[in-house]
Design an enzyme around this catalytic site. Structure first.
Site, PDB file in Angstrom:
ATOM      1  N   TYR A 294      -1.733  -1.192  10.377  1.00 18.92           N
ATOM      2  CA  TYR A 294      -1.839  -1.493   8.936  1.00 18.92           C
ATOM      3  C   TYR A 294      -0.572  -1.045   8.208  1.00 18.92           C
ATOM      4  CZ  TYR A 294      -3.720  -1.066   4.160  1.00 18.92           C
ATOM      5  OH  TYR A 294      -3.931  -1.173   2.813  1.00 18.92           O
TER       6      TYR A 294
ATOM      7  N   SER B  67       0.874  -1.180   0.000  1.00 16.44           N
ATOM      8  CA  SER B  67       0.000   0.000   0.000  1.00 16.44           C
ATOM      9  C   SER B  67       0.903   1.220   0.000  1.00 16.44           C
ATOM     10  CB  SER B  67      -0.844  -0.014   1.285  1.00 16.44           C
ATOM     11  OG  SER B  67      -1.454   1.228   1.516  1.00 16.44           O
TER      12      SER B  67
HETATM   13  N1  LIG Z   1      -8.747  -0.308  -1.633  1.00 19.60           N
HETATM   14  C1  LIG Z   1      -7.708   0.420  -1.313  1.00 19.60           C
HETATM   15  O1  LIG Z   1      -7.780   1.664  -1.292  1.00 19.60           O
HETATM   16  C2  LIG Z   1      -6.380  -0.229  -0.981  1.00 19.60           C
HETATM   17  C3  LIG Z   1      -5.213   0.539  -1.035  1.00 19.60           C
HETATM   18  C4  LIG Z   1      -3.990  -0.042  -0.745  1.00 19.60           C
HETATM   19  C5  LIG Z   1      -3.930  -1.375  -0.406  1.00 19.60           C
HETATM   20  N2  LIG Z   1      -5.063  -2.109  -0.338  1.00 19.60           N
HETATM   21  C6  LIG Z   1      -4.923  -3.525   0.044  1.00 19.60           C
HETATM   22  O2  LIG Z   1      -5.476  -4.312  -0.973  1.00 19.60           O
HETATM   23  C7  LIG Z   1      -5.932  -5.549  -0.426  1.00 19.60           C
HETATM   24  C8  LIG Z   1      -7.369  -5.772  -0.863  1.00 19.60           C
HETATM   25  O3  LIG Z   1      -8.147  -4.706  -0.381  1.00 19.60           O
HETATM   26  P1  LIG Z   1      -9.555  -4.292  -1.004  1.00 19.60           P
HETATM   27  O4  LIG Z   1      -9.599  -2.826  -1.014  1.00 19.60           O
HETATM   28  O5  LIG Z   1      -9.795  -5.060  -2.250  1.00 19.60           O
HETATM   29  O6  LIG Z   1     -10.505  -4.768   0.196  1.00 19.60           O
HETATM   30  P2  LIG Z   1     -11.873  -5.554   0.207  1.00 19.60           P
HETATM   31  O7  LIG Z   1     -12.351  -5.465   1.618  1.00 19.60           O
HETATM   32  O8  LIG Z   1     -12.761  -5.119  -0.899  1.00 19.60           O
HETATM   33  O9  LIG Z   1     -11.415  -7.053  -0.100  1.00 19.60           O
HETATM   34  C9  LIG Z   1     -10.680  -7.810   0.823  1.00 19.60           C
HETATM   35  C10 LIG Z   1     -11.108  -9.259   0.740  1.00 19.60           C
HETATM   36  O10 LIG Z   1     -10.319  -9.983   1.688  1.00 19.60           O
HETATM   37  C11 LIG Z   1     -11.174 -10.879   2.380  1.00 19.60           C
HETATM   38  N3  LIG Z   1     -10.621 -11.165   3.697  1.00 19.60           N
HETATM   39  C12 LIG Z   1     -10.618 -10.357   4.791  1.00 19.60           C
HETATM   40  N4  LIG Z   1     -10.060 -11.005   5.831  1.00 19.60           N
HETATM   41  C13 LIG Z   1      -9.722 -12.241   5.392  1.00 19.60           C
HETATM   42  C14 LIG Z   1      -9.127 -13.368   6.000  1.00 19.60           C
HETATM   43  N5  LIG Z   1      -8.793 -13.365   7.295  1.00 19.60           N
HETATM   44  N6  LIG Z   1      -8.911 -14.466   5.253  1.00 19.60           N
HETATM   45  C15 LIG Z   1      -9.272 -14.496   3.953  1.00 19.60           C
HETATM   46  N7  LIG Z   1      -9.849 -13.459   3.310  1.00 19.60           N
HETATM   47  C16 LIG Z   1     -10.071 -12.346   4.036  1.00 19.60           C
HETATM   48  C17 LIG Z   1     -12.525 -10.165   2.468  1.00 19.60           C
HETATM   49  O11 LIG Z   1     -13.573 -11.077   2.698  1.00 19.60           O
HETATM   50  C18 LIG Z   1     -12.584  -9.483   1.116  1.00 19.60           C
HETATM   51  O12 LIG Z   1     -13.218 -10.290   0.152  1.00 19.60           O
HETATM   52  C19 LIG Z   1      -5.742  -5.440   1.080  1.00 19.60           C
HETATM   53  O13 LIG Z   1      -4.529  -6.081   1.445  1.00 19.60           O
HETATM   54  C20 LIG Z   1      -5.652  -3.939   1.299  1.00 19.60           C
HETATM   55  O14 LIG Z   1      -4.915  -3.627   2.446  1.00 19.60           O
HETATM   56  C21 LIG Z   1      -6.294  -1.572  -0.624  1.00 19.60           C
END
Ligand SMILES: NC(=O)c1ccc[n+]([C@@H]2O[C@H](COP(=O)([O-])OP(=O)(O)OC[C@H]3O[C@@H](n4cnc5c(N)ncnc54)[C@H](O)[C@@H]3O)[C@@H](O)[C@H]2O)c1
Length: 250
Positions: A154, A141
């Site tokens: 985080y 991130s």
């Molecule tokens: N969306 C953003 O702005 C952003 C920015 C930087 C990094 N990220 C990172 O990207 C990744 C995905 O994020 P996203 O935005 O798609 O989030 P999201 O919440 O849409 O998707 C995350 C998925 O992970 C699953 N999950 C959560 N805990 C879990 C566990 N213990 N075991 C298995 N699955 C689990 C959830 O059910 C969900 O389907 C994460 O690592 C997040 O930190 C997101």
């Protein structure tokens, strides 16, 4: 390009993971859809199958080593190997200043984001070593490149993801394994979009510091991940690619 390839995508039931699963399926890969959410996982299986690829859903809590081993074993049983691993499941935590976090909240974020990612790499690399190599992309991130208020644990885990990404790149390059990371800025996954719609002030604060003056789209992350997992990125190893509209450039 990815014909006959096998990919595991964790956190594939939503957001970035779902977008990557669909993108890799478009390129012909078969997908192990790993998520703690059955509903989200099954939705992604359907989307992958609509692209003409094969998909299986494997329910797993990535913070539990035995469930991680199980999704790796199930993938090999179903598809025979693992060529690509998008190690992505993660949570952001409670969104408060650090000392307001409970010990349980700190442990939960570390358990999913850090231990979950490390367990995945351990078991997937063991298979890739036996089968002649593969490619890994981990989700860091912009909070893994700079600190970020209200998501301290985080941010710590996302810095940690970069450490393991570079270590794996160095340790296993000779055996044909590449390991890279993406560092997305705020990206309009459905959950983020809904949150920002309800909180116009937060939406403004997210966009203001971004030189391109907009948020990222899941497909933009998926394009980069698919590139890094593919043959066109054959000499990219240990890299961390910000996908952030220039946020960390200044
Ligand atoms: N969306 C953003 O702005 C952003 C920015 C930087 C990094 N990220 C990172 O990207 C990744 C995905 O994020 P996203 O935005 O798609 O989030 P999201 O919440 O849409 O998707 C995350 C998925 O992970 C699953 N999950 C959560 N805990 C879990 C566990 N213990 N075991 C298995 N699955 C689990 C959830 O059910 C969900 O389907 C994460 O690592 C997040 O930190 C997101």
């Amino acid at each position: 390009m990815e014909n006959q390839k096998v990919a595991i995508v964790t956190g594939a039931g939503s957001g970035l993971g779902q977008a990557v699963a669909v993108k890799l399926a478009e390129k012909g890969a078969n997908i192990s859809v790993v998520d703690i959410s059955e509903e989200g996982g099954q939705e992604t299986v359907k989307l992958v199958e609509e692209k003409g690829a094969k998909a299986i859903f494997i329910k797993a809590d990535v913070s539990k080593a035995e469930e991680v081993k199980n999704y790796v074993d199930q993938t090999v049983k179903e598809f025979g190997t693992i060529d690509m691993f998008y190690n992505n499941a993660g949570i952001s935590g409670p969104g408060t200043n650090f000392v307001e976090n409970t010990i349980e909240q700190i442990d939960q974020v570390i358990g999913i984001n850090m231990r979950g990612a490390l367990y995945g790499i351990k078991y997937v690399v063991e298979v890739m070593l036996k089968n002649g190599g593969g490619a890994i992309v981990n989700t860091s991130s912009t909070a893994g490149l700079v600190g970020q208020q209200t998501v301290g644990t985080y941010s710590a885990t996302k810095h940690g993801i970069i450490g393991i990404t570079k270590t794996i790149a160095a340790e296993y390059a000779a055996q044909g394994i590449r390991s890279n990371a993406v560092a997305p800025g705020t990206t309009e996954t459905p959950m983020v979009a809904q949150f920002l719609e309800r909180n116009p002030e937060a939406a403004k604060n997210s966009v203001d510091p971004v030189p391109q003056k907009r948020l990222g789209q899941p497909e933009e992350v998926a394009n980069t991940v698919a590139f890094l997992l593919g043959e066109e990125a054959a000499y990219i190893n240990g890299a961390v690619i910000p996908i952030d509209g220039g946020f960390t450039a200044i």
